[in-house]
Scaffold this active site. Structure first.
Site, PDB file in Angstrom:
ATOM      1  N   GLU A 188      -0.396  -9.020  -1.006  1.00 56.92           N
ATOM      2  CA  GLU A 188      -0.915  -8.622   0.234  1.00 56.92           C
ATOM      3  C   GLU A 188      -2.007  -7.598  -0.231  1.00 56.92           C
ATOM      4  O   GLU A 188      -2.310  -6.490   0.172  1.00 56.92           O
ATOM      5  CB  GLU A 188       0.054  -7.682   1.002  1.00 56.92           C
ATOM      6  CG  GLU A 188      -0.374  -7.587   2.334  1.00 56.92           C
ATOM      7  CD  GLU A 188       0.674  -6.696   3.273  1.00 56.92           C
ATOM      8  OE1 GLU A 188       0.505  -5.491   3.045  1.00 56.92           O
ATOM      9  OE2 GLU A 188       1.343  -7.178   4.077  1.00 56.92           O
ATOM     10  N   ARG A 197       2.314   8.327   9.049  1.00 48.27           N
ATOM     11  CA  ARG A 197       1.967   9.669   8.794  1.00 48.27           C
ATOM     12  C   ARG A 197       0.672  10.223   9.458  1.00 48.27           C
ATOM     13  O   ARG A 197       0.784  11.250   9.935  1.00 48.27           O
ATOM     14  CB  ARG A 197       1.805   9.740   7.171  1.00 48.27           C
ATOM     15  CG  ARG A 197       3.205   9.837   6.400  1.00 48.27           C
ATOM     16  CD  ARG A 197       2.959  10.137   5.000  1.00 48.27           C
ATOM     17  NE  ARG A 197       4.247   9.899   4.313  1.00 48.27           N
ATOM     18  CZ  ARG A 197       4.994  10.947   3.725  1.00 48.27           C
ATOM     19  NH1 ARG A 197       4.519  12.155   3.752  1.00 48.27           N
ATOM     20  NH2 ARG A 197       6.025  10.508   3.088  1.00 48.27           N
ATOM     21  N   HIS A 252       5.745   5.262  13.354  1.00 49.49           N
ATOM     22  CA  HIS A 252       6.450   5.866  12.134  1.00 49.49           C
ATOM     23  C   HIS A 252       5.305   6.548  11.293  1.00 49.49           C
ATOM     24  O   HIS A 252       5.338   7.161  10.448  1.00 49.49           O
ATOM     25  CB  HIS A 252       7.300   5.205  11.325  1.00 49.49           C
ATOM     26  CG  HIS A 252       6.789   4.133  10.548  1.00 49.49           C
ATOM     27  ND1 HIS A 252       6.457   2.865  11.136  1.00 49.49           N
ATOM     28  CD2 HIS A 252       6.028   4.318   9.473  1.00 49.49           C
ATOM     29  CE1 HIS A 252       5.501   2.345  10.056  1.00 49.49           C
ATOM     30  NE2 HIS A 252       5.416   2.868   9.146  1.00 49.49           N
ATOM     31  N   HIS A 264      12.855   4.889  13.168  1.00 47.41           N
ATOM     32  CA  HIS A 264      12.694   5.091  11.798  1.00 47.41           C
ATOM     33  C   HIS A 264      13.555   6.272  11.265  1.00 47.41           C
ATOM     34  O   HIS A 264      13.723   7.332  12.066  1.00 47.41           O
ATOM     35  CB  HIS A 264      11.136   5.299  11.619  1.00 47.41           C
ATOM     36  CG  HIS A 264      10.857   5.152  10.153  1.00 47.41           C
ATOM     37  ND1 HIS A 264      11.255   6.218   8.964  1.00 47.41           N
ATOM     38  CD2 HIS A 264      10.141   4.389   9.174  1.00 47.41           C
ATOM     39  CE1 HIS A 264      10.672   5.900   7.853  1.00 47.41           C
ATOM     40  NE2 HIS A 264       9.911   4.832   8.210  1.00 47.41           N
ATOM     41  N   GLU A 268      -2.044   5.125   2.798  1.00 42.96           N
ATOM     42  CA  GLU A 268      -2.114   3.744   2.219  1.00 42.96           C
ATOM     43  C   GLU A 268      -3.361   2.902   2.186  1.00 42.96           C
ATOM     44  O   GLU A 268      -3.538   2.240   1.106  1.00 42.96           O
ATOM     45  CB  GLU A 268      -1.357   2.908   3.612  1.00 42.96           C
ATOM     46  CG  GLU A 268       0.102   3.209   3.637  1.00 42.96           C
ATOM     47  CD  GLU A 268       0.474   4.184   4.615  1.00 42.96           C
ATOM     48  OE1 GLU A 268      -0.363   5.057   5.095  1.00 42.96           O
ATOM     49  OE2 GLU A 268       1.689   4.507   4.577  1.00 42.96           O
ATOM     50  N   ASP A 293       0.715  -1.192  -0.104  1.00 45.04           N
ATOM     51  CA  ASP A 293       0.064  -0.241  -0.048  1.00 45.04           C
ATOM     52  C   ASP A 293       0.700   1.322   0.185  1.00 45.04           C
ATOM     53  O   ASP A 293       0.419   2.339   0.338  1.00 45.04           O
ATOM     54  CB  ASP A 293      -0.887  -0.008   1.127  1.00 45.04           C
ATOM     55  CG  ASP A 293      -0.140  -0.185   2.714  1.00 45.04           C
ATOM     56  OD1 ASP A 293       1.084   0.017   2.547  1.00 45.04           O
ATOM     57  OD2 ASP A 293      -0.788  -0.221   3.626  1.00 45.04           O
TER      58      ASP A 293
HETATM   59  C1  UD1 Z   1       6.461   4.567   3.911  1.00 41.49           C
HETATM   60  C2  UD1 Z   1       5.197   4.127   3.462  1.00 41.49           C
HETATM   61  C3  UD1 Z   1       4.509   3.691   4.474  1.00 41.49           C
HETATM   62  C4  UD1 Z   1       5.340   2.460   5.268  1.00 41.49           C
HETATM   63  C5  UD1 Z   1       6.757   3.004   5.649  1.00 41.49           C
HETATM   64  C6  UD1 Z   1       7.542   1.921   5.948  1.00 41.49           C
HETATM   65  C7  UD1 Z   1       3.975   5.693   1.913  1.00 41.49           C
HETATM   66  C8  UD1 Z   1       3.289   6.888   1.509  1.00 41.49           C
HETATM   67  N1  UD1 Z   1       4.333   5.542   3.128  1.00 41.49           N
HETATM   68  O1  UD1 Z   1       6.508   5.756   4.864  1.00 41.49           O
HETATM   69  O2  UD1 Z   1       3.388   3.089   4.069  1.00 41.49           O
HETATM   70  O3  UD1 Z   1       4.751   2.161   6.303  1.00 41.49           O
HETATM   71  O4  UD1 Z   1       7.555   3.711   4.387  1.00 41.49           O
HETATM   72  O5  UD1 Z   1       8.544   2.410   6.871  1.00 41.49           O
HETATM   73  O6  UD1 Z   1       4.617   5.044   0.800  1.00 41.49           O
HETATM   74  N2  UD1 Z   1      14.193   8.076   5.193  1.00 41.49           N
HETATM   75  C9  UD1 Z   1      15.572   7.998   4.981  1.00 41.49           C
HETATM   76  N3  UD1 Z   1      16.082   6.930   4.669  1.00 41.49           N
HETATM   77  C10 UD1 Z   1      15.362   5.618   4.400  1.00 41.49           C
HETATM   78  C11 UD1 Z   1      13.917   5.987   4.749  1.00 41.49           C
HETATM   79  C12 UD1 Z   1      13.470   7.043   5.063  1.00 41.49           C
HETATM   80  O7  UD1 Z   1      16.165   9.252   5.268  1.00 41.49           O
HETATM   81  O8  UD1 Z   1      16.086   4.645   4.185  1.00 41.49           O
HETATM   82  C13 UD1 Z   1      13.617   9.458   5.378  1.00 41.49           C
HETATM   83  C14 UD1 Z   1      13.735  10.612   4.304  1.00 41.49           C
HETATM   84  O9  UD1 Z   1      13.764  11.953   4.838  1.00 41.49           O
HETATM   85  C15 UD1 Z   1      12.321  10.304   3.744  1.00 41.49           C
HETATM   86  C16 UD1 Z   1      11.281  10.097   4.877  1.00 41.49           C
HETATM   87  O10 UD1 Z   1      11.943   9.089   5.737  1.00 41.49           O
HETATM   88  O11 UD1 Z   1      11.787  11.130   2.944  1.00 41.49           O
HETATM   89  C17 UD1 Z   1      10.089   9.550   4.682  1.00 41.49           C
HETATM   90  O12 UD1 Z   1      10.191   8.317   3.865  1.00 41.49           O
HETATM   91  P1  UD1 Z   1       8.673   7.932   3.123  1.00 41.49           P
HETATM   92  O13 UD1 Z   1       8.835   6.549   2.267  1.00 41.49           O
HETATM   93  O14 UD1 Z   1       8.197   9.128   2.347  1.00 41.49           O
HETATM   94  O15 UD1 Z   1       7.438   7.443   4.239  1.00 41.49           O
HETATM   95  P2  UD1 Z   1       7.670   6.657   5.385  1.00 41.49           P
HETATM   96  O16 UD1 Z   1       6.917   7.434   6.699  1.00 41.49           O
HETATM   97  O17 UD1 Z   1       8.730   5.807   5.705  1.00 41.49           O
HETATM   98  N1  UDP Z   2      11.655  -3.568  10.763  1.00 40.36           N
HETATM   99  C1  UDP Z   2      13.101  -3.930  10.718  1.00 40.36           C
HETATM  100  N2  UDP Z   2      14.030  -2.850  11.429  1.00 40.36           N
HETATM  101  C2  UDP Z   2      13.580  -1.899  12.181  1.00 40.36           C
HETATM  102  C3  UDP Z   2      11.995  -1.875  12.380  1.00 40.36           C
HETATM  103  C4  UDP Z   2      11.245  -2.740  11.592  1.00 40.36           C
HETATM  104  O1  UDP Z   2      13.639  -4.697  10.043  1.00 40.36           O
HETATM  105  O2  UDP Z   2      14.223  -1.221  12.849  1.00 40.36           O
HETATM  106  C5  UDP Z   2      11.050  -4.695  10.105  1.00 40.36           C
HETATM  107  C6  UDP Z   2       9.662  -5.308  10.833  1.00 40.36           C
HETATM  108  O3  UDP Z   2      10.343  -6.481  11.248  1.00 40.36           O
HETATM  109  C7  UDP Z   2       8.608  -5.350   9.756  1.00 40.36           C
HETATM  110  C8  UDP Z   2       9.138  -4.259   8.731  1.00 40.36           C
HETATM  111  O4  UDP Z   2      10.168  -3.662   8.964  1.00 40.36           O
HETATM  112  O5  UDP Z   2       9.186  -6.673   8.823  1.00 40.36           O
HETATM  113  C9  UDP Z   2       7.885  -3.154   9.215  1.00 40.36           C
HETATM  114  O6  UDP Z   2       7.934  -2.028   8.372  1.00 40.36           O
HETATM  115  P1  UDP Z   2       7.598  -0.782   8.945  1.00 40.36           P
HETATM  116  O7  UDP Z   2       7.105  -0.741  10.418  1.00 40.36           O
HETATM  117  O8  UDP Z   2       8.555   0.327   8.690  1.00 40.36           O
HETATM  118  O9  UDP Z   2       6.330  -0.536   7.925  1.00 40.36           O
HETATM  119  P2  UDP Z   2       4.839  -0.818   7.860  1.00 40.36           P
HETATM  120  O10 UDP Z   2       4.858  -2.495   8.200  1.00 40.36           O
HETATM  121  O11 UDP Z   2       4.135  -0.427   8.945  1.00 40.36           O
HETATM  122  O12 UDP Z   2       4.359  -0.633   6.463  1.00 40.36           O
END
Ligand code: UD1
Ligand code: UDP
Length: 383
Positions: free
Chosen positions: A120, A212, A210, A243, A134, A98
């Site tokens: 999924e 939004r 984490h 995160h 999502e 999602d």
């Molecule tokens: C995204 C997904 C969410 C999922 C989450 C998992 C969308 C809209 N949201 O949200 O469904 O639960 O990922 O974690 O797709 N960043 C880094 N390094 C990384 C990852 C993230 O620096 O490796 C920072 C960046 O500044 C980035 C911000 O985190 O802009 C947010 O990342 P983004 O993918 O936009 O949203 P998530 O909140 O991670």
């Molecule tokens: N996870 C990980 N390291 C972390 C936090 C989460 O490997 O520090 C794994 C967790 O076990 C799960 C997945 O990441 O498999 C979940 O991702 P996240 O919580 O970022 O996203 P969501 O599932 O809410 O979309």
């Protein structure tokens, strides 16, 4: 006969963890040529998963930017996917879950008239703003996809309510396949602090947050609740892999840093995370994936959200919705910390989300759809 070119597209940590076992499974079939395309919506957190599962991307859109907006992710993915699809000419594109990558990947496939398989599929809260964005991403991909791989029977029913009944398979969730490869009794952590935590003499609580829709007031309430739980229970240790989102890191820094018995650490590699989950006392989280993994490992979960699209483990009794109100979170967590009866009532291993065979079922369903198998795979039946 030519090989089927099956392109998996993913970009965030959870998609990668849940697609990794599928990409590895697809490699086993001589009729399939798997192609792995990452958008890198997440950079570091994606790369970490690729390393844990030994995956290499065939195409990398490398789109991540700090504090990226939903529109920027979607636009960059769409533009990047054009070239990749032109070059690789896949017969099928698989997307997962999602996220913005999921939606843009599916939309791009549609623009090129390539069928989409949605891994999924069928999870719903029926609240378009929670989880945001999502819930709507998943729905829109449901409208585009031709193959729908539902983790549970409940997810299949959700799709049927939207008149999606063709090409629907109940497979179990691939996250359970992933867990089976990462969790080990004799696991030794590379992250040293995890080797030193008092898993036996104290209650080690694993925390993540984490989402939004929790940004702002809800996240502040959650952080203050976590602080209160740690301050008022000397027998707990909180471990929180934070995160990389700057919004999340700022909230953690403002409201939780310096609290006693709270370990704020960087995101963990997936195998470290899964084994930590296996050893902890319980989990407090707003994550989707943790709600599926922790029940399989027998760990109670309090969900730091108002709703969940994963009601199966709530029905099984291992997950409860705690919401985003500070007092309610503190009171529900305190009950599980203080009352052995309350804890034991939730702490039993259940597997409503899969039996570790989801990837095989998905691969066989793909082969059946492309006339390379006579039989549809059997549906996963939750026990
Ligand atoms: C995204 C997904 C969410 C999922 C989450 C998992 C969308 C809209 N949201 O949200 O469904 O639960 O990922 O974690 O797709 N960043 C880094 N390094 C990384 C990852 C993230 O620096 O490796 C920072 C960046 O500044 C980035 C911000 O985190 O802009 C947010 O990342 P983004 O993918 O936009 O949203 P998530 O909140 O991670
Ligand atoms: N996870 C990980 N390291 C972390 C936090 C989460 O490997 O520090 C794994 C967790 O076990 C799960 C997945 O990441 O498999 C979940 O991702 P996240 O919580 O970022 O996203 P969501 O599932 O809410 O979309």
């Amino acid at each position: 006969m030519e090989k089927l070119r099956v392109m998996s597209v993913f970009g965030t940590r959870p998609e990668a963890i849940k697609m990794a076992p599928l990409v590895l499974e697809l490699k086993k079939y001589e009729e399939i040529e798997p192609i792995c395309c990452v958008t890198a919506q997440h950079r570091q957190m994606l790369d970490s998963v690729m390393e844990v599962f030994g995956l290499q991307a065939d195409c990398d859109l490398n789109i991540m930017a700090p504090r990226q907006t939903l529109s920027s992710i979607t636009c960059k993915c769409l533009t990047g996917m054009d070239d990749v699809i032109e070059e690789k000419k896949p017969d099928l594109i698989l997307v997962h879950g999602d996220t913005s990558t999921t939606f843009a990947g599916a939309l791009s496939a549609f623009y090129h008239q390539i069928p989409v398989g949605h891994v999924e599929a069928g999870l719903r809260t029926y609240d378009r703003y929670s989880p945001f964005p999502e819930e709507m991403n998943r729905k829109m991909v449901g409208a585009i996809a031709e193959l729908h791989f539902c983790p549970t029977e409940n997810n299949r029913k959700n799709l049927a309510r939207e008149n999606i009944t063709e090409g629907v398979f109940v497979t179990g969730n691939t996250v359970i396949d992933a867990l089976k490869t990462t969790v080990r009794e004799d696991y030794h952590f590379a992250t040293e602090v995890l080797n030193t935590l008092p898993y036996k003499s104290k209650k080690v609580i694993l925390v993540t947050c984490h989402r939004r829709e929790n940004y702002g007031e809800p996240m502040k309430n959650i952080m203050l609740a976590l602080r209160q739980i740690a301050e008022t229970h000397e027998d707990v240790e909180l471990v929180y892999p934070v995160h990389l989102s700057p919004v999340v890191r700022e909230a953690v820094q403002e409201y939780l840093a310096g609290a006693p018995r709270v370990h704020l650490i960087d995101p963990l590699p997936a195998d470290e995370m899964h084994n930590l989950m296996g050893r902890c006392y319980m989990v407090l989280t707003d994550s989707g994936g943790l709600q599926e993994e922790a029940p399989a490992l027998g760990k109670p979960v309090l969900v730091l959200r108002r709703e969940t699209e994963r009601p199966e483990a709530v029905a099984a009794g291992t997950v409860k919705i705690a919401g985003v109100d500070r007092d309610v979170i503190v009171s529900m967590a305190s009950e599980l910390i203080e009352s052995n009866n309350a804890y034991e009532a939730m702490a039993h291993a259940v597997n409503p989300y899969g039996d570790g065979q989801a990837c095989r079922r998905i691969a066989e369903a793909i082969l059946w759809r492309f006339n390379r198998r006579a039989q549809r795979p059997e549906d996963y039946q939750s026990r």
